[in-house]
Enzyme design. Structure first.
Site, PDB file in Angstrom:
ATOM      1  N   ASP A   1     -42.967 119.047 -46.199  1.00 43.16           N
ATOM      2  CA  ASP A   1     -44.273 119.593 -46.543  1.00 43.16           C
ATOM      3  C   ASP A   1     -45.089 118.568 -47.336  1.00 43.16           C
ATOM      4  OD1 ASP A   1     -46.167 121.869 -46.973  1.00 43.16           O
ATOM      5  OD2 ASP A   1     -45.563 121.594 -49.063  1.00 43.16           O
TER       6      ASP A   1
ATOM      7  N   GLU B   1     -45.302 116.743 -42.102  1.00 48.17           N
ATOM      8  CA  GLU B   1     -46.649 117.312 -42.134  1.00 48.17           C
ATOM      9  C   GLU B   1     -47.516 116.278 -42.843  1.00 48.17           C
ATOM     10  OE1 GLU B   1     -49.260 120.995 -43.984  1.00 48.17           O
ATOM     11  OE2 GLU B   1     -47.604 120.113 -45.086  1.00 48.17           O
TER      12      GLU B   1
END
EC number: 2.4.1.18
Length: 743
Positions: free
Chosen positions: A416, A469
């Protein structure tokens, strides 16, 4: 009758011990040689004890009764003529009971010098095996070995159910050279609650959860929990072997992103989470039937605030209590593998929250985070950023990644907020950030950490997928580390996602002016190994559901959504879709409730779900859709410039012998008959899929399942055909035989 303290204690040692100021407790408590090796002495500190006897563990005989030094609980005494150390327990008489306690202060350190070195160096992959709470056996005695890193603490104690949370009862052994504190505790049971009690250099006392705890209490409570001894017995050998032999960049990969707390719920009011057994029985068969190859779980490390969705974890090593225990999670992963489904875990390594029981100023200093807020605080989320330059912090994170892959058999990690790790000025104004050693904005320490992480994980766990990401144009995210890349396997294509969703929200009449929003991604499609992602972030915080984004009446909304999915599945790159999108959820995602499964009582939602299912199954069956995802030879536009009609036509190619597939996507409600397209092969073609078919809720416009090529060159192909292009539809056409070679 009291014995004078100076008969057994050094000057002032008894007072320091009682006040919690004597840190080198192992030099005082336990069994020690006395009188120049001619005697043994045992000292202990047991509050509220009436009497203490020393019992030999070997034969169960009483060796001596200790003298009571004071009313606070200090006991000491010599052991007769014994001069050779032996294992013993303390038989303690309390006002209401008698307890046999194996004295923890008789045991040597259980730490290994190699482990300590690797931990400090930043390369430890198994730090969780010696830090935290681990079941160990030494000298035939079983117990729990507690260990924590707190180099700047003045004193550290382990407190818990087993000592009535008394911070003076179990002061830990300090290792000054490396900042580790440890204590081996017999007489501790599975499921016992515990924390670490730290005295800072300024005298403040703070109680912290174990950073390496593998189980934690339900919020708002935050104690760590001693793990069970029993471990899951794995039955996924076939999957693990297959995974190791699979080149995922050439294989179909269609991930279903799931928030376990809201996929489906139970209880009369939907107030209860499904547990792992429920998920085995419900989620896995559903994913299998829908044709997804993988499940991607949103974070499941323990987190106190439901509204963080797991992206602000406090217990990075502890699977959240919400759905069951660690063995339940392992059983779920095992069942996924036995069903042929891979499972990816969202992993948060970019930041951590400021909860006082967590990592923040753990030992009274900025231990895990940077001290300077210009490097240590994340302005968007008011969280703290890991100090990637510190070896012990790198080991903490590297070991955690290994922990999930090794102990839980996850098939990869999705990292993330990688962009926030890469840039020192991320979300910061001038003057709010510090440049690197070369004056640049790149976070060199974080970049180095990511490279080491990916290199180590791919080496240790064959066949995993590391996914980033990453929303910027940072070069080389998926390049190998030996080519100065970050070493990820895949990168979310945020540019494609933003452009395509923006296009989706346009009125069909005006889409002709934004044609490039669907074609531009092919200009950079091969610069990284991209994964096309429509994640939870796109259907929350007022953005609305995918269906909500699309203009028009209901028929147009559903038809457009089906066509969009057709374009997504035909586009080069692996796929990820958030739960609920597969059946056209109308409301945006709410983490506090189940998906709107009742919508599947209505045919339009059934149609979208069936369309996604058929796309997935075709995707797995046809190599052309995946084997050359990252090779220019795997894709060719037939026509990318028909903005007037908002029609996109392209071909996907596999290797020699693989049938090519032609995609025709119409993003307006206009029906086109007699529409000519080029075809890569001569002969008969099969209409594999038509999103306008009645079974998907369409108007049933199409080509009756077959298309015949004629020898008329068109769009750079030696043959072509006239076809019917349905309104707001997607056609997937391929050779009927499926084996001839393309021109």
């Amino acid at each position: 009758m009291m014995t004078q303290a100076n008969a057994y204690f050094y000057d002032g040692a008894d007072v320091a011990l009682l006040n919690g100021q004597y840190t080198d407790v192992f030099s005082l408590l336990g069994m020690h040689s006395a009188n120049e090796g001619k005697a043994l002495i045992v000292r202990c500190f047991l509050r509220n004890a009436i009497s203490v006897d020393v019992i030999s563990i070997k034969d169960g005989r009483k060796v001596a009764s200790l003298d009571k030094v004071n009313e606070q609980g200090l006991f000491a005494g010599t052991l007769g003529r014994r001069v050779k150390p032996f294992l013993y327990l303390l038989r303690v008489e309390y006002p209401l009971c008698q307890l046999d306690i194996v004295d923890p202060y008789q045991f040597d350190s259980l730490l290994n010098s190699d482990d300590i070195y690797l931990f400090g160096e930043g390369s430890a992959e198994r730090a969780y095996e010696f830090l935290g709470a681990n079941w160990r056996q030494t000298q035939g005695v079983e117990g729990v070995h507690f260990c924590v890193w707190a180099p700047n603490a003045k004193r550290v104690s382990v407190v818990g159910d087993f000592n009535h949370w008394d911070d003076t009862r179990h002061v830990m052994r300090q290792h000054l050279a490396n900042g580790l504190w440890e204590l081996f505790l017999p007489n501790v049971v599975e499921g016992a609650h515990y924390k670490f009690d730290l005295v800072y250099q300024n005298g403040e006392r703070h109680t912290k959860s174990d950073p390496m705890a593998t189980q934690m209490e339900c919020a708002p409570h935050n104690a760590s929990i001693v793990p069970p001894k029993a471990h899951h017995s794995w039955n996924d050998t076939a999957w693990m072997s297959k995974r190791a032999a699979t080149a995922w960049h050439k294989a179909p990969m269609s991930a279903y992103e799931v928030h376990l707390g809201s996929w489906r719920r139970k209880g009369e009011q939907g107030e209860q989470y499904l547990d792992y057994q429920d998920l085995i029985e419900q989620l896995i068969p559903y994913v299998k039937e829908q044709g997804f190859t993988h499940i991607e779980l949103m974070p499941i490390s323990e987190f106190p605030f439901d509204g963080s969705w797991g992206y602000q974890p406090v217990g990075l090593y502890a699977p959240t209590h919400r759905f069951g225990d660690a063995n339940g999670l392992k059983a779920f992963v095992d069942a996924c593998h036995q069903a042929g489904i891979g499972i990816i875990l969202d992993w948060v390594s970019a930041h951590f929250p400021k909860d006082p029981h967590g990592l923040v100023r753990f030992d009274g200093t900025c231990l895990y985070e940077h001290e300077d807020p210009r490097k240590g605080t994340h302005p968007d989320w008011d969280t703290l950023i890991y100090n990637y330059d510190r070896g012990e912090v790198r080991s903490f994170l590297l070991s955690n990644a290994c922990y999930w892959l090794r102990e839980f058999h996850f098939d990869g990690l999705r990292l993330d907020a990688v962009s926030s790790m890469l840039y020192l000025d991320y979300s910061r104004e001038p003057g709010q950030w510090l440049p690197n050693a070369y004056g640049g904005r790149e976070n060199l320490e974080a970049i180095s950490f990511l490279q080491i992480l990916n290199q180590r994980l791919y080496q240790a766990f064959p066949g995993i997928c590391m996914i980033a990401e990453e929303s910027t144009a940072f070069a080389g995210v998926t390049k190998p580390t030996d080519q100065q890349g970050l070493g990820f396997g895949f990168k979310w294509n945020m540019g494609w996602m933003n452009d395509s969703l923006s296009y989706l929200g346009r009125d069909p009449l005006y889409r002709q002016f934004h044609h490039h929003q669907l074609t531009f991604s092919l200009m950079y499609a091969y610069t990284e190994q991209f994964m096309l992602s429509v994640s939870h972030d796109e259907v929350v915080h007022g953005k609305g559901s995918l269906l909500h984004k699309i203009p028009g009446d209901d028929w147009q909304k559903f038809a457009t959504l089906r066509a969009y999915y057709g374009f997504m599945w035909g586009h080069p790159g692996k796929k990820l879709l958030f739960m609920g999108c597969e059946f056209g959820q109308r409301n945006e995602w709410n983490h506090n409730q189940s998906l709107d499964w009742h919508l599947l009582a209505y045919e339009p939602h059934q149609g979208v779900q069936r369309w996604l299912k058929d796309l997935n199954h075709l995707y797995q069956a046809m190599p052309a859709l995946s084997v050359q995802d990252y090779e220019g030879a795997g894709f060719s536009w037939l026509d990318c410039e028909n903005s007037r009609d908002s029609i996109f036509t392209f071909v996907r190619y596999g290797l020699a012998g693989d049938a090519p597939l032609v995609f025709v996507i119409n993003m307006t409600p206009q029906l086109h008959t007699g529409f000519r397209i080029g075809l890569p092969l001569a002969g008969d073609y099969r209409e594999y899929l038509n999103s306008d078919s009645q079974i998907y809720g369409g108007s049933n416009q199409g080509n009756a399942g077959t298309v015949v090529a004629e020898s008329l060159p068109w769009q750079g192909m030696a043959q072509s055909a006239l076809i019917t292009v349905p309104p707001l539809g997607c056609l997937v056409i391929g050779p009927a035989t499926g084996l001839a070679e393309a021109n």
